[in-house]
Design a protein around this motif. Sequence first.
Motif, PDB file in Angstrom:
ATOM      1  N   TYR A   1     -21.132 -24.658  -0.139  1.00  0.00           N
ATOM      2  CA  TYR A   1     -21.392 -25.763  -1.063  1.00  0.00           C
ATOM      3  C   TYR A   1     -20.078 -26.224  -1.688  1.00  0.00           C
ATOM      4  CZ  TYR A   1     -26.229 -24.148  -0.903  1.00  0.00           C
ATOM      5  OH  TYR A   1     -27.478 -23.779  -0.486  1.00  0.00           O
ATOM      6  N   HIS A   2     -19.929 -27.527  -1.851  1.00  0.00           N
ATOM      7  CA  HIS A   2     -18.818 -28.071  -2.626  1.00  0.00           C
ATOM      8  C   HIS A   2     -19.243 -29.396  -3.242  1.00  0.00           C
ATOM      9  CE1 HIS A   2     -18.163 -30.304   1.125  1.00  0.00           C
ATOM     10  NE2 HIS A   2     -17.457 -31.170   0.411  1.00  0.00           N
ATOM     11  N   HIS A   3     -18.612 -29.710  -4.353  1.00  0.00           N
ATOM     12  CA  HIS A   3     -18.933 -30.928  -5.080  1.00  0.00           C
ATOM     13  C   HIS A   3     -17.793 -31.914  -4.918  1.00  0.00           C
ATOM     14  CE1 HIS A   3     -20.057 -33.604  -8.383  1.00  0.00           C
ATOM     15  NE2 HIS A   3     -21.269 -33.097  -8.229  1.00  0.00           N
ATOM     16  N   THR A   4     -18.128 -33.165  -4.659  1.00  0.00           N
ATOM     17  CA  THR A   4     -17.103 -34.170  -4.406  1.00  0.00           C
ATOM     18  C   THR A   4     -16.458 -34.689  -5.686  1.00  0.00           C
ATOM     19  OG1 THR A   4     -18.675 -35.990  -4.499  1.00  0.00           O
ATOM     20  CG2 THR A   4     -18.309 -34.955  -2.353  1.00  0.00           C
TER      21      THR A   4
ATOM     22  N   TYR B   1     -18.247 -36.734  -7.726  1.00  0.00           N
ATOM     23  CA  TYR B   1     -19.109 -37.828  -8.131  1.00  0.00           C
ATOM     24  C   TYR B   1     -20.484 -37.279  -8.504  1.00  0.00           C
ATOM     25  CZ  TYR B   1     -15.655 -41.059  -6.328  1.00  0.00           C
ATOM     26  OH  TYR B   1     -14.495 -41.762  -6.132  1.00  0.00           O
TER      27      TYR B   1
ATOM     28  N   GLY C   1     -24.098 -36.284  -8.584  1.00  0.00           N
ATOM     29  CA  GLY C   1     -25.112 -36.062  -7.564  1.00  0.00           C
ATOM     30  C   GLY C   1     -24.571 -35.825  -6.173  1.00  0.00           C
ATOM     31  N   ASN C   2     -23.291 -35.613  -6.011  1.00  0.00           N
ATOM     32  CA  ASN C   2     -22.722 -35.427  -4.673  1.00  0.00           C
ATOM     33  C   ASN C   2     -22.354 -33.975  -4.399  1.00  0.00           C
ATOM     34  OD1 ASN C   2     -23.012 -37.983  -3.749  1.00  0.00           O
ATOM     35  ND2 ASN C   2     -20.941 -38.637  -4.239  1.00  0.00           N
ATOM     36  N   MET C   3     -23.363 -33.130  -4.407  1.00  0.00           N
ATOM     37  CA  MET C   3     -23.193 -31.745  -4.000  1.00  0.00           C
ATOM     38  C   MET C   3     -23.408 -31.707  -2.491  1.00  0.00           C
ATOM     39  SD  MET C   3     -22.667 -28.596  -4.877  1.00  0.00           S
ATOM     40  CE  MET C   3     -23.202 -28.049  -6.453  1.00  0.00           C
ATOM     41  N   LYS C   4     -22.399 -31.310  -1.756  1.00  0.00           N
ATOM     42  CA  LYS C   4     -22.478 -31.261  -0.299  1.00  0.00           C
ATOM     43  C   LYS C   4     -22.717 -29.835   0.145  1.00  0.00           C
ATOM     44  CE  LYS C   4     -21.300 -35.585   0.041  1.00  0.00           C
ATOM     45  NZ  LYS C   4     -22.223 -36.599   0.467  1.00  0.00           N
ATOM     46  N   LYS C   5     -23.416 -29.669   1.242  1.00  0.00           N
ATOM     47  CA  LYS C   5     -23.626 -28.337   1.802  1.00  0.00           C
ATOM     48  C   LYS C   5     -23.454 -28.394   3.315  1.00  0.00           C
ATOM     49  CE  LYS C   5     -28.668 -28.592   1.964  1.00  0.00           C
ATOM     50  NZ  LYS C   5     -29.905 -27.951   1.561  1.00  0.00           N
TER      51      LYS C   5
END
Length: 142
Positions: A75-78, A80, A82-86
């Motif tokens: 997981y990482h957050h950009t 921005y 609501g932009n939690m990427k997995k």
Amino acid sequence: MSTYMPKAGEIDRKWYVLDAAGRTLGSVAAEAAVLLRGKHKPEFAPHVDCGDHVIIVNAEKVVLTGNKLNQKMYYHHTGYIGNMKKVKYSTLMRTKPVFAVEKAVKGMIPDTTIGRAAFGRLHVYCGPEHKHAAQKPEVREF
């Protein structure tokens, strides 16, 4: 009789090569973290950076046990809202195996200035070749 305390200038840094082919990600990362911190040395002190340089080769051949390849997520957050990427580790190991090994090692060293300096001495390569032959690294079996 006083306790010996190592000084920063007295530290002798060696170079080690770890071959990750066929080894589990955790055992490779744990061995690298011990060498980077210097915990394998008799003169280790937690307040002094007395670790060595570590070269990890064959990062793409590292193994994850069980069903971690399909279930474990990165997981990482950009930055921005609501932009939690997995990303699944199967994708991560296919596209960026060096990053996966570095992330595992970074999680095993402390989040201090000594830990950041130790992480700077880590060199990870996908294949069996590395560019540190001039330092005469010794192969470390674990």
